[in-house]
Design an enzyme around this catalytic site. Structure first.
Site, mmCIF file in Angstrom:
data_model
loop_
_atom_site.group_PDB
_atom_site.id
_atom_site.type_symbol
_atom_site.label_atom_id
_atom_site.label_comp_id
_atom_site.label_asym_id
_atom_site.label_seq_id
_atom_site.Cartn_x
_atom_site.Cartn_y
_atom_site.Cartn_z
ATOM 1 N N HIS A 70 12.149 41.676 -5.836
ATOM 2 C CA HIS A 70 12.347 43.147 -6.873
ATOM 3 C C HIS A 70 11.086 44.196 -7.523
ATOM 4 C CE1 HIS A 70 16.066 40.630 -8.852
ATOM 5 N NE2 HIS A 70 15.299 39.769 -7.902
ATOM 6 N N GLY A 76 8.659 50.570 -4.397
ATOM 7 C CA GLY A 76 7.449 50.585 -3.539
ATOM 8 C C GLY A 76 6.974 49.208 -4.389
ATOM 9 N N SER A 80 5.239 48.053 -10.540
ATOM 10 C CA SER A 80 6.110 48.682 -11.972
ATOM 11 C C SER A 80 7.261 47.064 -12.177
ATOM 12 C CB SER A 80 7.275 49.656 -11.113
ATOM 13 O OG SER A 80 7.990 49.386 -10.210
ATOM 14 N N GLU A 92 11.633 48.497 -15.598
ATOM 15 C CA GLU A 92 12.411 47.527 -14.623
ATOM 16 C C GLU A 92 13.168 45.833 -15.092
ATOM 17 O OE1 GLU A 92 11.026 47.819 -10.632
ATOM 18 O OE2 GLU A 92 10.056 49.335 -11.412
#
Length: 330
Positions: A70, A76, A80, A92
């Site tokens: 994920h 990328g 994150s 996220e």
């Protein structure tokens, strides 16, 4: 006992080690042994900190793998997905598909241990990649040398998840398009799907295949009818708590059995069944399902994980090295 078990796993899997000495990746500055001079004990610290968590709860390996997938498919492989939301931004982690992710406490513990030895040197993105490798290896999966040198991103936005992550209901066209957009091949798609050999899922994720596939209260005809009956006994309508193994009886061992499951029409997700709808992916499924000692899956998986880990990396002076993985530096 824990040390003995780990040593036994190491002996069993030694032949699967993929040697990629000082590998440079696609012009980026990732390389095996990136921290050899700046933090020599980094990989040993990561392995030694990860080990007790997986020994205590082997089921953590699959969600950790999912965390890396994920992460890499959105912005990328920059860590994150590890960032917590703030008052002004939903990250996220907050998105629907990511609310079921787990294993973040392992990453946090590893980061704390590495920071104590080498402050501000090893990125969270690299830690995630190494933790996943070590966790998979402990479940008798392959060992691969992880090219490192990633930097951590500072941006994480929940709305970017849907457009980048293919859902479990994806057909083969959507899957191939999604993987191609990330620079991954069709072979990478079918090989990385093999990670489901150690996965589990809540019934609610695939209940439509059992009870309302086409909107008329029917069952997905691509699902083996006898297996569908068994699943319905475990997963009643509206069940949001029961968890089912994707590779029944084998979810604590990383092996090729997933492909036999798919070949027999017992893949739980539509994305599993979809692998039979393309010549290249179907051929790989059938060959791995039929192979015995000659299976190439573990070697293929190691190579595909290196490809996954190369997606959209930031290096050099880009990004930062976070002090804590859940927060950007201030």
């Amino acid at each position: 006992m824990a040390t003995l078990r780990l040593f036994q796993v190491f002996l069993q899997q030694l032949f699967m080690v993929v040697v990629l000495s000082e590998l440079a990746v696609d012009g980026q500055s990732l390389q095996v042994g990136f921290y050899r001079k700046t933090c020599p004990p980094a990989e040993a610290i990561i392995r030694n900190t990860t080990t007790p968590y997986i020994l205590e709860d082997p089921s953590l390996a699959a969600p950790l793998l999912r965390v890396q997938f994920h992460d890499c498919f959105v912005r990328g492989c920059d860590g994150s997905v590890l960032l917590d939301s703030t008052e002004n931004n939903e990250t996220e982690k907050a998105s629907g598909p990511n609310q079921s992710l787990r294993g973040f406490h392992v990453i946090d513990a590893v980061k704390a241990a590495v920071e104590e030895a080498c402050p501000g040197v090893v990125s969270c993105a690299d830690i995630l990649a190494l933790v996943v490798r070590d966790a998979v290896f402990m479940l008798k999966g392959p060992f691969w040398e992880v090219p490192t040198g990633r930097r951590d991103g500072r941006v994480s936005i929940d709305s970017e998840i849907t457009e980048n992550l293919p859902p479990p209901s994806s057909n083969i066209t959507r899957l191939k398009t999604s993987f191609k957009s990330k620079g991954l091949s069709t072979k990478d798609l079918v090989v990385l799907s093999g990670a489901h050999t150690i996965g589990r899922s809540h019934c609610s994720i695939f209940s439509d295949r059992l009870y309302n596939f086409s909107g008329r209260g029917d069952t997905d005809p691509s699902l083996d009818p006898k297996y569908a009956i068994k699943l319905k006994k475990k997963c009643k309508r509206g069940d949001v708590t029961t968890v089912v193994e994707l590779d029944p009886g084998s979810f604590k061992t990383f092996n090729k059995d997933y492909y036999k499951v798919v070949a027999e029409g017992r893949g739980i997700f539509q994305s599993d069944a979809a692998l039979l709808d393309d010549n290249e992916t179907r051929d790989y499924v059938i060959s791995q399902a039929a192979s015995a000692v000659s299976s190439t899956f573990l070697k293929d998986f190691a190579e595909a994980m290196i490809n996954l880990g190369n997606i959209g990396v930031i290096t050099g002076t880009e990004g930062e090295i976070r002090k804590r993985c859940a927060f950007v530096n201030f």
